[in-house]
Design an enzyme around this catalytic site. Structure first.
Site, PDB file in Angstrom:
ATOM      1  CG  ASN A  47      -2.080   1.083   1.014  1.00 53.30           C
ATOM      2  OD1 ASN A  47      -2.239   1.787  -0.047  1.00 53.30           O
ATOM      3  ND2 ASN A  47      -2.909   1.185   2.046  1.00 53.30           N
TER       4      ASN A  47
ATOM      5  CD  GLU B  41      -2.434  -0.539  -3.293  1.00 52.98           C
ATOM      6  OE1 GLU B  41      -3.166   0.325  -3.578  1.00 52.98           O
ATOM      7  OE2 GLU B  41      -2.719  -1.720  -2.706  1.00 52.98           O
TER       8      GLU B  41
ATOM      9  CG  ASP C 144      -4.104  -7.669  -3.157  1.00 47.79           C
ATOM     10  OD1 ASP C 144      -5.114  -8.403  -3.018  1.00 47.79           O
ATOM     11  OD2 ASP C 144      -4.295  -6.436  -2.872  1.00 47.79           O
TER      12      ASP C 144
ATOM     13  CG  ASN D 240      -7.703  -6.641  -4.539  1.00 50.40           C
ATOM     14  OD1 ASN D 240      -8.147  -6.398  -3.324  1.00 50.40           O
ATOM     15  ND2 ASN D 240      -6.994  -6.156  -5.359  1.00 50.40           N
TER      16      ASN D 240
ATOM     17  CG  HIS E 135      -2.739  -6.016   1.930  1.00 47.73           C
ATOM     18  ND1 HIS E 135      -3.303  -6.974   1.145  1.00 47.73           N
ATOM     19  CD2 HIS E 135      -3.005  -4.558   1.569  1.00 47.73           C
ATOM     20  CE1 HIS E 135      -3.999  -6.378   0.611  1.00 47.73           C
ATOM     21  NE2 HIS E 135      -4.036  -5.072   0.363  1.00 47.73           N
TER      22      HIS E 135
END
Length: 253
Positions: A6, A32, A145, A147, A243
């Site tokens: 992130n 990310e 990830d 999602n 995360h």
């Protein structure tokens, strides 16, 4: 190790790479990045003992994947051949002998119908790509990830999310088909079948403190290399991101 940072600069400031330096990891896959390559701190590009490779989005401060490795890869590829998704910096892969490791960031559909449609197109394209990789005979580990929480065990509040992106029937069916019909393996679940094992928590309320989370970060592998996985762990103890890092130990020749 797979980790959605992130924002790699944010995670760095929160001590992720200090902790990482104590972990003796051979390959680190980060999703990310939220940075252009020129914006990634020099000390991360030249992390002691590692080579680093990045697939950044054209849009600044958005998406992006990185892969750090102790061993020099035989080959590195950026993107998987679909311009719509490759422009968003969602995929980098590295070959080590007959093993391919991928860092991949699947789209989120939580912002509305348009992005959910993008997500479903991505899933279709990714399935074709993974089928081709598997058919090539390579051993593959996709870290990312995704999602998507696959089953009810994979998120705390499953009843309240049956109509929400990340737990929609068609998304979950994609994973079921991947694992059942297409022969890929959810490595974490082969080693840890306990409930309440999550890799992401909402920033709202006390979700993390109460462990009201989702397991949406995966290591997905072809059967031969998946069978060599001997241990796995999620590290939620320190908050480097929304995360948590997911680690799997593979005993490879």
């Amino acid at each position: 190790m797979s980790f959605n940072a992130n924002g790699v600069r944010s995670a760095h400031k929160k001590g992720f790479f200090d902790w990482f330096a104590t972990q003796d990891v051979d390959v680190l896959c980060i999703q990310e990045l939220k940075a252009q390559e020129g914006d990634i701190p020099a000390e991360l590009k030249a992390l002691p003992g590692y080579e680093a490779f990045f697939h950044c989005a054209e849009k600044k401060g958005y998406s992006g994947c990185g892969l750090w490795t102790k061993r020099t890869p035989n080959a590195v590829r950026y993107g998987f051949g679909y311009p719509e998704f490759d422009s968003e910096g969602r995929y980098v892969e590295a070959d080590f002998g007959d093993v391919t490791v991928i860092s991949c960031y699947f789209p989120s559909g939580t912002s509305g119908d348009i992005r959910q449609d993008v997500k479903m197109r991505f899933l279709e394209a990714m399935l074709s790509h993974l089928d081709a990789l598997k058919a090539s005979g390579r051993q593959v580990i996709l870290c990312g990830d995704v999602n998507i929480a696959h089953k009810e065990i994979d998120l705390k509040n499953w009843k309240g999310n049956l109509k929400n992106s990340g737990f929609l029937p068609e998304e979950r069916q994609w994973l079921t088909d991947l694992f059942t019909d297409h022969g890929w393996v959810d490595v974490f679940r082969t080693l840890d079948t306990r409930p309440d094992q999550y890799t992401w928590w909402s920033q709202r309320g006390q979700a993390r403190a109460k462990n009201v989370g989702w397991r949406i970060d995966y290591q997905i592998a072809t059967p031969e290399v998946a069978a060599k996985a001997v241990a796995t762990s999620i590290y939620p103890d320190e908050k480097f991101s929304d995360h948590a890092p997911l680690t799997v130990v593979y005993e490879l020749d």
